[in-house]
Design an enzyme around this catalytic site. Structure first.
Site, PDB file in Angstrom:
ATOM      1  CG  HIS A  18      -1.841   1.152   1.311  1.00  0.00           C
ATOM      2  ND1 HIS A  18      -3.107   1.132   0.772  1.00  0.00           N
ATOM      3  CD2 HIS A  18      -1.682   2.397   1.844  1.00  0.00           C
ATOM      4  CE1 HIS A  18      -3.693   2.297   0.983  1.00  0.00           C
ATOM      5  NE2 HIS A  18      -2.848   3.088   1.620  1.00  0.00           N
ATOM      6  CD  GLU A  19       1.566   3.522   3.666  1.00  0.00           C
ATOM      7  OE1 GLU A  19       1.751   4.593   3.038  1.00  0.00           O
ATOM      8  OE2 GLU A  19       0.543   3.317   4.349  1.00  0.00           O
ATOM      9  CG  HIS A  22       0.282   6.172  -0.777  1.00  0.00           C
ATOM     10  ND1 HIS A  22      -0.789   6.675  -1.484  1.00  0.00           N
ATOM     11  CD2 HIS A  22      -0.242   5.537   0.312  1.00  0.00           C
ATOM     12  CE1 HIS A  22      -1.918   6.359  -0.852  1.00  0.00           C
ATOM     13  NE2 HIS A  22      -1.604   5.657   0.235  1.00  0.00           N
TER      14      HIS A  22
END
Length: 452
Positions: A18-19, A22
């Site tokens: 997920h990170e 980003h």
């Protein structure tokens, strides 16, 4: 220990992906990333990357974050203003925010596809005798029926490759309060369509009583698998390996019939003695068995405290490269749509919030799937990754979906959401998330304690 390791490994992977979404899109858009953290709180490990980003592991592993250069967080050197997040065009800021959930979604597709590529041996969707009065019994399910396809409307049908496909379709229909049509075939009976009225059980928590009321179980031989040492079955003389031939003079065709006969062996309060004939080591043995009556799910049922049913027929299910990838796309889309519809039903009061699961249930499933093997664990990871993607896209402040709503407002109005409104909505969002977490945790405790 297996549960703890499997749960922490799942958290680490899903948070990192997920990170990373980003992080990679931020770098592609020219934004300076200050820190990439797995976990919150005290830093227990750190490394400085070649681009100056600080990569860290923190003490509390329930989440993570990517901290970017931003003038709203403090002074920015004039020479770095072009690398600040708040200075990037709106479409780039929205892309950076959406990249986290998108990365989890892509991971879910690939994991579902990997499960399809690896293949697994699963029970075939051939059904046993349903319990009397269950939805399957009322729909006309007979022992030996092979479910080949399912449909929500009786028009568009999806193929059923295994019992797992059928169970997933039934769970989805029950959660959404919809009926489920079954296309079944049986030797000598051709193919027919049945309607399972799963909408009647909408809102029920997924527990043992619910599965009994639905009544779908695989066809299995009427064998005694195990006998509790101090139970009424042992007192009657039943032994593991016995094949049940008759009960009260009535032939026992399969394990489903046997289970139902035992459950109904009482007159409300008192148990009823049953005359059994079993085959043991090539000989027929006759005995009397008197069950114990207990309360379960608000109903009184009889129990002999024995495990029944031989191994069901199994089928190996696998897919090629393109077929597996397409199955991954379909599964992820269907699960996301079902999750959103279920959330909508919970918000409108049409479904019970008991369907929400928290970290204890997730950890329990992580341990069970890891013990079952690589394929079940990958399937578990895919489902949790997709759930994380959908949850983060909800339009709640503090989640990625809330930030996307800010960007949508800015795109439509031409001005950003005022700072004081952002702070107010952050507090509201934090309160909503805390309430959701408390509800999910209470559901976990109740489920594990057997209160649901």
């Amino acid at each position: 220990m297996t549960t703890v390791i499997a749960f922490l490994a799942a958290l680490a992977l899903l948070i990192a992906v997920h990170e990373w979404g980003h992080y990679r899109v931020a770098k592609a858009c020219g934004v300076k990333v200050l820190r990439f953290s797995i976990g919150f709180g005290r830093v227990v490990w750190r490394r400085i990357g070649r681009d100056g980003t600080e990569f860290t592991l923190s003490a509390l592993p329930l989440g993570g974050y990517v901290r970017m250069l931003d003038e709203r967080d403090g002074p920015v050197a004039p020479g770095e203003r072009g690398q600040a997040f708040n200075q990037r065009p709106l479409r780039q800021r929205a892309a950076i925010v959406a990249a986290g959930p998108a990365a989890n979604w892509v991971l879910a597709v690939l994991l579902f596809a990997a499960v399809a590529w690896l293949g697994s041996e699963l029970p075939k969707a051939v059904l046993g005798t349903p319990p009397a009065g269950s939805l399957a019994d009322q729909a006309g399910v007979r022992a030996g029926d092979w479910v080949q396809a399912v449909s929500a409307d009786g028009q568009q049908w999806d193929a059923v490759e295994s019992l797992a496909d059928l169970q997933a379709a039934v769970a989805r229909a029950q959660a959404l309060g919809e009926p489920l049509h079954l296309s079944v075939g049986a030797p000598g009976h051709g193919t027919r369509s049945l309607r399972l009225e799963t909408e009647r059980l909408a809102g029920r928590a997924p527990d043992a009583r619910l599965f009994l009321d639905i009544g779908l179980s695989p066809l299995a031989e009427p064998l005694i698998r195990q006998v509790a040492a101090a139970g009424p079955g042992a007192a009657a003389g039943l032994q593991a390996g016995d094949r049940v031939l008759t009960i009260d003079g009535q032939a026992v065709p399969d394990a489903g019939f046997l289970r139902d006969a035992i459950r109904r062996a009482h007159d409300g309060e008192q148990p009823r003695a049953m005359a059994w004939q079993v085959e043991r080591a090539g000989h027929v043995v006759e005995l009397q068995a008197t069950p114990r009556v207990i309360e379960e799910g608000g109903q009184r049922i009889a129990r002999l405290e024995i495990g029944v049913g031989g191994p069901p027929e199994r089928v190996f299910v696998s897919h090629g490269l393109a077929g597996g990838l397409w199955r991954g796309v379909q599964q992820s889309w269907d699960m996301a749509a079902t999750t959103l519809r279920l959330i909508g039903r919970i918000l409108t009061g049409e479904a019970w919030p008991r369907n929400l699961s928290g970290p204890l249930t997730i950890a329990d499933y992580a341990g069970q799937s890891a013990q079952a093997g690589l394929t079940p664990y990958l399937d578990f990871l895919a489902k949790i990754s997709l759930s994380l993607a959908v949850l983060n896209l909800l339009p709640l402040p503090m989640l990625d979906g809330g930030h996307l709503m800010y960007h949508l407002f800015e795109g439509l109005s031409g001005r950003p959401v005022p700072e004081r409104w952002q702070q107010f909505m952050q507090r509201i969002g934090a309160l909503i998330l805390l309430l959701m977490m408390a509800l999910a945790l209470s559901n976990d405790v109740a489920r594990l304690a057997g209160w649901h």
